[in-house]
Design an enzyme around this catalytic site. Sequence first.
Site, PDB file in Angstrom:
ATOM      1  N   GLY A  64       0.907  -1.154  -0.090  1.00  0.00           N
ATOM      2  CA  GLY A  64      -0.200  -0.065   0.343  1.00  0.00           C
ATOM      3  C   GLY A  64       0.867   1.442  -0.057  1.00  0.00           C
ATOM      4  O   GLY A  64       2.007   0.849   0.604  1.00  0.00           O
ATOM      5  N   HIS A 290     -21.408   7.405   6.412  1.00  0.00           N
ATOM      6  CA  HIS A 290     -20.685   9.185   6.355  1.00  0.00           C
ATOM      7  C   HIS A 290     -22.138   9.917   5.469  1.00  0.00           C
ATOM      8  O   HIS A 290     -23.035   9.653   4.443  1.00  0.00           O
ATOM      9  CB  HIS A 290     -19.826   9.605   5.191  1.00  0.00           C
ATOM     10  CG  HIS A 290     -18.882  10.607   4.948  1.00  0.00           C
ATOM     11  ND1 HIS A 290     -20.056  12.233   4.640  1.00  0.00           N
ATOM     12  CD2 HIS A 290     -17.847  10.806   5.185  1.00  0.00           C
ATOM     13  CE1 HIS A 290     -18.718  12.649   5.292  1.00  0.00           C
ATOM     14  NE2 HIS A 290     -17.960  12.878   5.307  1.00  0.00           N
ATOM     15  N   SER A 308     -17.418  16.929   1.117  1.00  0.00           N
ATOM     16  CA  SER A 308     -16.629  17.285   2.549  1.00  0.00           C
ATOM     17  C   SER A 308     -17.544  17.459   3.005  1.00  0.00           C
ATOM     18  O   SER A 308     -18.709  18.174   3.114  1.00  0.00           O
ATOM     19  CB  SER A 308     -15.449  18.305   2.171  1.00  0.00           C
ATOM     20  OG  SER A 308     -14.828  18.133   3.396  1.00  0.00           O
ATOM     21  N   ARG A 355     -20.482  12.285  12.208  1.00  0.00           N
ATOM     22  CA  ARG A 355     -21.421  11.054  10.572  1.00  0.00           C
ATOM     23  C   ARG A 355     -22.585  10.202  11.419  1.00  0.00           C
ATOM     24  O   ARG A 355     -23.485  10.239  10.800  1.00  0.00           O
ATOM     25  CB  ARG A 355     -19.792  10.068  10.604  1.00  0.00           C
ATOM     26  CG  ARG A 355     -19.578  11.578  10.251  1.00  0.00           C
ATOM     27  CD  ARG A 355     -18.194  11.081   9.132  1.00  0.00           C
ATOM     28  NE  ARG A 355     -16.987  12.202   8.723  1.00  0.00           N
ATOM     29  CZ  ARG A 355     -16.038  11.756   8.064  1.00  0.00           C
ATOM     30  NH1 ARG A 355     -15.495  10.636   8.381  1.00  0.00           N
ATOM     31  NH2 ARG A 355     -15.283  12.907   7.513  1.00  0.00           N
ATOM     32  N   GLU A 454      -6.051   2.326   8.226  1.00  0.00           N
ATOM     33  CA  GLU A 454      -7.097   1.370   8.014  1.00  0.00           C
ATOM     34  C   GLU A 454      -6.953   0.175   7.523  1.00  0.00           C
ATOM     35  O   GLU A 454      -8.599  -0.163   8.397  1.00  0.00           O
ATOM     36  CB  GLU A 454      -8.354   2.245   6.650  1.00  0.00           C
ATOM     37  CG  GLU A 454      -9.749   2.165   6.261  1.00  0.00           C
ATOM     38  CD  GLU A 454     -10.504   2.566   5.445  1.00  0.00           C
ATOM     39  OE1 GLU A 454     -11.878   2.419   5.991  1.00  0.00           O
ATOM     40  OE2 GLU A 454      -9.871   3.255   4.583  1.00  0.00           O
ATOM     41  N   SER A 469      -8.828  10.408   9.157  1.00  0.00           N
ATOM     42  CA  SER A 469      -8.003   9.036   9.088  1.00  0.00           C
ATOM     43  C   SER A 469      -7.131   9.640   8.580  1.00  0.00           C
ATOM     44  O   SER A 469      -6.064   8.681   9.116  1.00  0.00           O
ATOM     45  CB  SER A 469      -9.346   8.815   7.823  1.00  0.00           C
ATOM     46  OG  SER A 469      -9.651   9.748   6.854  1.00  0.00           O
TER      47      SER A 469
END
Length: 666
Positions: A64, A290, A308, A355, A454, A469
């Site tokens: 990653g 979200h 956003s 959220r 994550e 995050s």
Amino acid sequence: MTTTAPETTEVPTGPIHGLYTEGDAIADTKAPDVPIAKMWDQRKFDAKLVNPSNRRKLSVIIVGTGLAGASAAATLGEAGYHVKSFCYQDSPRRAHSIAAQGGINAAKNYNDDGDSVYRLFYDTVKGGDYRSRETNVYRLAEESANIIDQCVAQGVPFAREYGGLLDNRSFGGVQVARTFYAAGQTGQQLLIGAYQAMERQVADGTVEQFTRHEMLELIVVEGRARGIIARDMVTGEIETHLADAVVLASGGYGNVFYLSTNAMGCNTTAIWRAHRKGAYFGNPCYTQIHPTCIPVAGDYQSKLTLMSESLRNDGRIWVPKRREDCDKDPREIPEADRDYYLERIYPSFGNLVPRDIASRQAKYVCDEGRGVGPLVGDFRRGVYLDFSEALARMSKEAVAEKYGNLFDMYQRITGESPYEVPMRIYPAVHYTMGGLWVDYDLETTIPGLYATGEANFSDHGANRLGASSLMQCLADGYFVLPNTLRDYLANGPYPKVSEDSPEVVEARAAVEDRITRLLGVQGERSVDSFHKELGQIMWEYCGMERTEEGLLKAIDLIRALRDEYWRNVRVLGSAETLNQSLEKAGRVADFLELGELMCIDALHRRESCGGHFRAESQTEDGEALRHDDEFAYVAAWEFTGEGDKPVLHKEDLVYKAIELKQRSYK
């Protein structure tokens, strides 16, 4: 709104319906037994050192190249270790971290509004509904300020206020302004900084880069992670890569739902293959919905787009009070006929509630028939995010300076200008709080295998606060992993592993056999059709609201779908070339296994916490009701074999620095 009475719910304590077994408890043994404010300094001091000449003899594989992976590769390469960096994209800069928009949190208290390391720590644990490990979260809050300094030094163009200091804005679940941002492109700018740092090490020869390579298996030798099997996605060649340690920074698994805000290539394969090799999976059912996404427009969609959360600083969320007004032009609906429901229900936080709460309330008003936008099926799935008041207060130019690129993106997708007509938003799958179980050092239950960002479960509990995050990814990569991994590497170099060793040959053969099997089915259904059906099952029964009946049904449906998949999927092309159909097929096969575990995890956790609302567990006014006496633990799941029951290991969550209590944002 669901009306099931909560107080009469009996919470079972044993395995439900024989779907799993319970094993020994698990615990984090790496966090020092000192006051929490001294813990990270103590751990860094206790960790063994590796002298510079020995670092050149040690190798690390990092899977990653998003913020967690790129920052770790840059830092470990700079330290002198030999790093092999893998990504399935054609460039590390295409990692999904680039899509993050709103900002990154840090306890700098630039606004002198009462922020501190402890308050960021408290907000994060509370926002996660008291289901995160407080030791890891405190360390995250400590390192947050260092992240900003690091990124500024790299040239990240954060927004600045009139005096030249870095600007801040607020995000959901907090009452201070601690979010640093670069317009609506924060993830992109941070990733460019980490990418540049990593490419510097590529040029210096300490980082070796493998693009268009996908990890398909973990190599475990004598109980330790020693490498990966990867497929060159251009040539189809199966490759063996060996090292002294392996780091998985491969992101989350939100695409199990098919429709999500994730890039379409995001998948679970790296962490799922590690799980099958012995790495416990923590809290798999903890997924974030979200609240600020562009609503679904029709059955043809394969992806959703995030708007956003920063927009909730100045945009006001509302729906019509009356159903008959839902098809009207919103500009024709007078103030008296609008329901600013978040401001009404949660006056202290208003539109900046966390959220999970904003998402659930949007679902409720739409379920009541007060949703807006076009009919999709039998429902209008949308609420308004209205900037008319902000435009009147600030001017169009000021709004454009703060949100212009986000407004442009919305207009290109929907054909409507937010400067003239309120945006329409609706909740969508976004982030996964679950992931591989790790200890304080970010090490999994497989020695030598680490998980960052994550890909691990450690910091966010049952709900992640907005703008956290990016903070976690960079804290893990720049500051945490380099200090903890050296404690493991100091015991090396480990014995050389040959590509002919039985464990390596077995791992390689498993990959080749799986590819042959997928290509050999030659059924009648496309990979995408299976993925879409799985996503519908997951969203319906393991999404924002869950019931025991629905989860049991989902498990049966997933098992039947997985059985059909291996009988009736059709994978086009061959293995010896670029083959996107084959790539998808392997990823969806893993999603089908993960989806079942997510439902089992959700079924066993008979409480509402964060965004994981069990209809059987709610307060009289419809809020989430936790059961701390039964479920104040991390659920760490062990894979025991294909078709066998998973084993649940519980890590008790003990709060010493924060009082455990029911959340309130009213």
